[in-house]
Enzyme design. Sequence first.
Site, PDB file in Angstrom:
ATOM      1  N   GLY A 182       0.827  -1.222   0.000  1.00  0.00           N
ATOM      2  CA  GLY A 182       0.000   0.000   0.000  1.00  0.00           C
ATOM      3  C   GLY A 182       0.850   1.257   0.000  1.00  0.00           C
ATOM      4  N   SER A 207      -8.565  -0.967  11.844  1.00  0.00           N
ATOM      5  CA  SER A 207      -9.411   0.221  11.670  1.00  0.00           C
ATOM      6  C   SER A 207     -10.460   0.365  12.771  1.00  0.00           C
ATOM      7  CB  SER A 207     -10.128   0.116  10.316  1.00  0.00           C
ATOM      8  OG  SER A 207     -11.174   1.052  10.242  1.00  0.00           O
ATOM      9  N   GLU A 221     -13.282   1.207  12.177  1.00  0.00           N
ATOM     10  CA  GLU A 221     -14.527   0.671  11.602  1.00  0.00           C
ATOM     11  C   GLU A 221     -14.872  -0.683  12.218  1.00  0.00           C
ATOM     12  OE1 GLU A 221     -16.866   1.743   8.882  1.00  0.00           O
ATOM     13  OE2 GLU A 221     -16.105   3.482   9.929  1.00  0.00           O
ATOM     14  N   TYR A 250     -16.127  -4.259   4.436  1.00  0.00           N
ATOM     15  CA  TYR A 250     -14.765  -3.777   4.737  1.00  0.00           C
ATOM     16  C   TYR A 250     -14.444  -4.001   6.204  1.00  0.00           C
ATOM     17  CZ  TYR A 250     -11.153  -0.367   6.024  1.00  0.00           C
ATOM     18  OH  TYR A 250     -10.032   0.244   6.553  1.00  0.00           O
ATOM     19  N   GLY A 260      -7.493  10.221  -0.413  1.00  0.00           N
ATOM     20  CA  GLY A 260      -8.240   9.918  -1.632  1.00  0.00           C
ATOM     21  C   GLY A 260      -9.445  10.845  -1.761  1.00  0.00           C
ATOM     22  N   GLU A 261      -9.763  11.227  -3.014  1.00  0.00           N
ATOM     23  CA  GLU A 261     -10.770  12.277  -3.217  1.00  0.00           C
ATOM     24  C   GLU A 261     -12.205  11.818  -3.018  1.00  0.00           C
ATOM     25  OE1 GLU A 261     -10.075  14.786  -6.595  1.00  0.00           O
ATOM     26  OE2 GLU A 261      -7.904  14.707  -6.311  1.00  0.00           O
ATOM     27  N   ARG A 284     -25.220   4.842   3.203  1.00  0.00           N
ATOM     28  CA  ARG A 284     -24.744   3.456   3.192  1.00  0.00           C
ATOM     29  C   ARG A 284     -25.829   2.512   3.697  1.00  0.00           C
ATOM     30  NH1 ARG A 284     -18.592   5.019   5.203  1.00  0.00           N
ATOM     31  NH2 ARG A 284     -18.237   6.272   3.324  1.00  0.00           N
TER      32      ARG A 284
HETATM   33  P1  NDP Z   1      -5.521   4.162   0.528  1.00  0.00           P
HETATM   34  O1  NDP Z   1      -6.806   3.725  -0.046  1.00  0.00           O
HETATM   35  O2  NDP Z   1      -5.046   5.569   0.302  1.00  0.00           O
HETATM   36  O3  NDP Z   1      -4.343   3.197   0.019  1.00  0.00           O
HETATM   37  C1  NDP Z   1      -4.547   1.822  -0.138  1.00  0.00           C
HETATM   38  C2  NDP Z   1      -3.307   1.192  -0.758  1.00  0.00           C
HETATM   39  O4  NDP Z   1      -3.535  -0.197  -0.951  1.00  0.00           O
HETATM   40  C3  NDP Z   1      -2.940   1.763  -2.139  1.00  0.00           C
HETATM   41  O5  NDP Z   1      -1.535   1.827  -2.234  1.00  0.00           O
HETATM   42  C4  NDP Z   1      -3.487   0.709  -3.073  1.00  0.00           C
HETATM   43  O6  NDP Z   1      -2.859   0.692  -4.329  1.00  0.00           O
HETATM   44  C5  NDP Z   1      -3.156  -0.537  -2.283  1.00  0.00           C
HETATM   45  N1  NDP Z   1      -3.895  -1.720  -2.731  1.00  0.00           N
HETATM   46  C6  NDP Z   1      -5.233  -1.839  -2.921  1.00  0.00           C
HETATM   47  N2  NDP Z   1      -5.538  -3.081  -3.327  1.00  0.00           N
HETATM   48  C7  NDP Z   1      -4.369  -3.764  -3.397  1.00  0.00           C
HETATM   49  C8  NDP Z   1      -4.018  -5.078  -3.766  1.00  0.00           C
HETATM   50  N3  NDP Z   1      -4.935  -5.971  -4.170  1.00  0.00           N
HETATM   51  N4  NDP Z   1      -2.717  -5.452  -3.710  1.00  0.00           N
HETATM   52  C9  NDP Z   1      -1.768  -4.559  -3.337  1.00  0.00           C
HETATM   53  N5  NDP Z   1      -2.031  -3.285  -3.002  1.00  0.00           N
HETATM   54  C10 NDP Z   1      -3.316  -2.898  -3.029  1.00  0.00           C
HETATM   55  O7  NDP Z   1      -5.572   3.852   2.096  1.00  0.00           O
HETATM   56  P2  NDP Z   1      -4.895   4.639   3.326  1.00  0.00           P
HETATM   57  O8  NDP Z   1      -3.507   4.956   2.990  1.00  0.00           O
HETATM   58  O9  NDP Z   1      -5.805   5.700   3.787  1.00  0.00           O
HETATM   59  O10 NDP Z   1      -4.955   3.513   4.458  1.00  0.00           O
HETATM   60  C11 NDP Z   1      -3.885   2.580   4.630  1.00  0.00           C
HETATM   61  C12 NDP Z   1      -4.399   1.361   5.357  1.00  0.00           C
HETATM   62  O11 NDP Z   1      -4.904   1.746   6.627  1.00  0.00           O
HETATM   63  C13 NDP Z   1      -5.541   0.626   4.670  1.00  0.00           C
HETATM   64  O12 NDP Z   1      -5.398  -0.740   4.960  1.00  0.00           O
HETATM   65  C14 NDP Z   1      -6.774   1.169   5.339  1.00  0.00           C
HETATM   66  O13 NDP Z   1      -7.828   0.237   5.254  1.00  0.00           O
HETATM   67  C15 NDP Z   1      -6.272   1.338   6.755  1.00  0.00           C
HETATM   68  N6  NDP Z   1      -6.896   2.370   7.539  1.00  0.00           N
HETATM   69  C16 NDP Z   1      -6.976   3.650   7.071  1.00  0.00           C
HETATM   70  C17 NDP Z   1      -7.496   4.646   7.852  1.00  0.00           C
HETATM   71  C18 NDP Z   1      -7.605   6.055   7.377  1.00  0.00           C
HETATM   72  O14 NDP Z   1      -8.331   6.838   8.005  1.00  0.00           O
HETATM   73  N7  NDP Z   1      -6.899   6.450   6.329  1.00  0.00           N
HETATM   74  C19 NDP Z   1      -7.976   4.359   9.222  1.00  0.00           C
HETATM   75  C20 NDP Z   1      -7.817   2.981   9.624  1.00  0.00           C
HETATM   76  C21 NDP Z   1      -7.291   2.038   8.803  1.00  0.00           C
HETATM   77  P3  NDP Z   1      -3.340   1.669  -5.553  1.00  0.00           P
HETATM   78  O15 NDP Z   1      -2.639   2.974  -5.307  1.00  0.00           O
HETATM   79  O16 NDP Z   1      -2.895   0.939  -6.741  1.00  0.00           O
HETATM   80  O17 NDP Z   1      -4.827   1.808  -5.435  1.00  0.00           O
HETATM   81  P1  GDR Z   2     -15.025   6.113   6.653  1.00  0.00           P
HETATM   82  O1  GDR Z   2     -14.627   7.400   5.795  1.00  0.00           O
HETATM   83  O2  GDR Z   2     -16.172   5.400   6.103  1.00  0.00           O
HETATM   84  O3  GDR Z   2     -15.098   6.574   8.089  1.00  0.00           O
HETATM   85  O4  GDR Z   2     -13.743   5.176   6.435  1.00  0.00           O
HETATM   86  P2  GDR Z   2     -15.444   8.271   4.746  1.00  0.00           P
HETATM   87  O5  GDR Z   2     -14.731   9.561   4.653  1.00  0.00           O
HETATM   88  O6  GDR Z   2     -15.717   7.522   3.498  1.00  0.00           O
HETATM   89  O7  GDR Z   2     -16.877   8.491   5.491  1.00  0.00           O
HETATM   90  C1  GDR Z   2     -16.965   9.171   6.736  1.00  0.00           C
HETATM   91  C2  GDR Z   2     -18.433   9.473   7.017  1.00  0.00           C
HETATM   92  O8  GDR Z   2     -18.886  10.467   6.096  1.00  0.00           O
HETATM   93  C3  GDR Z   2     -20.180  10.087   5.621  1.00  0.00           C
HETATM   94  N1  GDR Z   2     -20.439  10.717   4.318  1.00  0.00           N
HETATM   95  C4  GDR Z   2     -19.774  10.479   3.179  1.00  0.00           C
HETATM   96  N2  GDR Z   2     -18.715   9.673   2.933  1.00  0.00           N
HETATM   97  C5  GDR Z   2     -18.217   9.659   1.670  1.00  0.00           C
HETATM   98  N3  GDR Z   2     -17.159   8.906   1.394  1.00  0.00           N
HETATM   99  N4  GDR Z   2     -18.781  10.400   0.656  1.00  0.00           N
HETATM  100  C6  GDR Z   2     -19.861  11.205   0.868  1.00  0.00           C
HETATM  101  O9  GDR Z   2     -20.351  11.858  -0.049  1.00  0.00           O
HETATM  102  C7  GDR Z   2     -20.383  11.255   2.200  1.00  0.00           C
HETATM  103  N5  GDR Z   2     -21.397  11.943   2.774  1.00  0.00           N
HETATM  104  C8  GDR Z   2     -21.418  11.607   4.057  1.00  0.00           C
HETATM  105  C9  GDR Z   2     -20.121   8.572   5.571  1.00  0.00           C
HETATM  106  O10 GDR Z   2     -21.431   8.021   5.522  1.00  0.00           O
HETATM  107  C10 GDR Z   2     -19.365   8.270   6.860  1.00  0.00           C
HETATM  108  O11 GDR Z   2     -20.235   8.219   7.943  1.00  0.00           O
HETATM  109  C11 GDR Z   2     -12.419   5.703   6.481  1.00  0.00           C
HETATM  110  C12 GDR Z   2     -11.545   4.855   5.528  1.00  0.00           C
HETATM  111  O12 GDR Z   2     -10.282   5.460   5.440  1.00  0.00           O
HETATM  112  C13 GDR Z   2     -11.384   3.442   6.069  1.00  0.00           C
HETATM  113  O13 GDR Z   2     -10.424   2.759   5.258  1.00  0.00           O
HETATM  114  C14 GDR Z   2     -10.864   3.513   7.499  1.00  0.00           C
HETATM  115  O14 GDR Z   2     -10.733   2.218   8.029  1.00  0.00           O
HETATM  116  C15 GDR Z   2     -11.824   4.332   8.360  1.00  0.00           C
HETATM  117  O15 GDR Z   2     -11.923   5.646   7.803  1.00  0.00           O
HETATM  118  C16 GDR Z   2     -11.341   4.463   9.792  1.00  0.00           C
END
Ligand code: NDP
Ligand code: GDR
Length: 377
Positions: free
Chosen positions: A38, A166, A168, A189, A225-226, A318
């Site tokens: 990742g 996470s 979650e 997830y 991510g956007e 959701r």
């Molecule tokens: P991102 O979605 O930004 O990054 C995910 C990464 O995983 C990317 O590099 C993606 O590659 C890679 N990936 C996806 N599928 C595969 C696969 N099949 N094989 C190899 N690589 C793969 O996530 P974050 O950086 O935000 O999060 C990092 C980790 O922490 C994740 O496991 C997430 O679930 C967990 N997490 C995140 C939190 C958050 O708030 N950000 C909170 C708690 C946990 P590519 O660039 O090609 O898509």
């Molecule tokens: P989350 O993050 O589900 O907490 O997971 P996300 O930003 O997607 O949602 C947070 C909350 O916002 C509400 N929401 C929306 N969410 C998105 N994406 N788009 C919308 O338009 C929107 N409107 C309202 C959602 O319902 C939700 O309640 C993130 C990820 O990074 C996971 O990989 C990680 O494990 C957890 O945070 C901790």
Amino acid sequence: MASKNETPRSGSETTVAAVANGGEEPASPKRKIALVTGITGQDGSYLTEFLLNKGYEVHGLIRRSSNFNTQRINHIYIDPHNAPKALMKLHYADLTDASSLRRWLDIILPDEVYNLAAQSHVAVSFEIPDYTADVVATGALRLLEAVRSHVAATGRSHIRYYQAGSSEMFGSTPPPQSESTPFHPRSPYAASKCAAHWYTVNYREAYGIFACNGILFNHESPRRGENFVTRKITRAVGRIKIGLQSKLFLGNLQASRDWGFAGDYVEAMWLMLQQETPDDYVVATEESHTVQEFLEVAFGYVGLNWKDHVVIDKRYFRPAEVDNLKGDASKAKEVLGWKPKVGFEQLVKMMVDEDIEMAKREKVLVDAGYMDAQQQP
Ligand code: NDP
Ligand code: GDR
């Protein structure tokens, strides 16, 4: 930049030490080696910067994509053809391909393995549940099994493993959530992350592997991510302020999250692997805010009223929601000595500032006729 996406030489074509050190001299015995899955994601990019600053050699596993997907790490990438001792190296692998994981462990010989790869979007996991489980749950199992068999074959029992857990996983269990709070996942997830959590505990207990679960609450940054709600909002604020967009479509505004800064959270990952014994830790700010509060701060910061721009779209609700997450990070504070440095308002403003600059650059392209003003991020 094309050369970084060429397949590196395999172990059968050159020695293990040579590949680990870019085909030159054997690696310095003092320099630690990290393997990061990742690495192209938000956390992977911050963790790599952090580890390089600590003097590590960092090997990232990237998956094949029809487009380059290395935007978040391009600024730290050095082409090994120009600099054979470049300390960040990228290799093709996939969490769905067990053979690739074991092969790179054997070649790279890491001291620390950080499993950050995931299909990490909660809403998307309802659309592709099978794939999500394959990557998030079974992917973690494949990597743990690769570590276990690598240790058994090589005797390298000092290797340490970090699993990206996470908040979650807590799902509908009310806050504050700590390491002893029961899991009640609310999405494919989250259920997959629970499985990965317990696989990690099991490999620690069954095989004595130094494996840790970080139970991280939401963490954000300008590299988020956007299609996650924070970045979706700050991107829209930038574009609305610069005149490229007028509406922002969102779902549930009442959900509450404990939002921290990703740059702070990667330090906690590393700290977990520096302890004497492996354990699991909650990492959080211990403050929770609703999506609506995020909107108020983000729009208010640039003198806009979110109510003039936000439209509720059922598409973003959701099938099952997680209403309220707020962590209790006492253990991480006491044992790891970790605490967050960036607060909620500072985080929102940092993201808005960056996205205003991005919108300004887009505006130049729009004005020059190179981009469609209506194009949504
Ligand atoms: P991102 O979605 O930004 O990054 C995910 C990464 O995983 C990317 O590099 C993606 O590659 C890679 N990936 C996806 N599928 C595969 C696969 N099949 N094989 C190899 N690589 C793969 O996530 P974050 O950086 O935000 O999060 C990092 C980790 O922490 C994740 O496991 C997430 O679930 C967990 N997490 C995140 C939190 C958050 O708030 N950000 C909170 C708690 C946990 P590519 O660039 O090609 O898509
Ligand atoms: P989350 O993050 O589900 O907490 O997971 P996300 O930003 O997607 O949602 C947070 C909350 O916002 C509400 N929401 C929306 N969410 C998105 N994406 N788009 C919308 O338009 C929107 N409107 C309202 C959602 O319902 C939700 O309640 C993130 C990820 O990074 C996971 O990989 C990680 O494990 C957890 O945070 C901790």
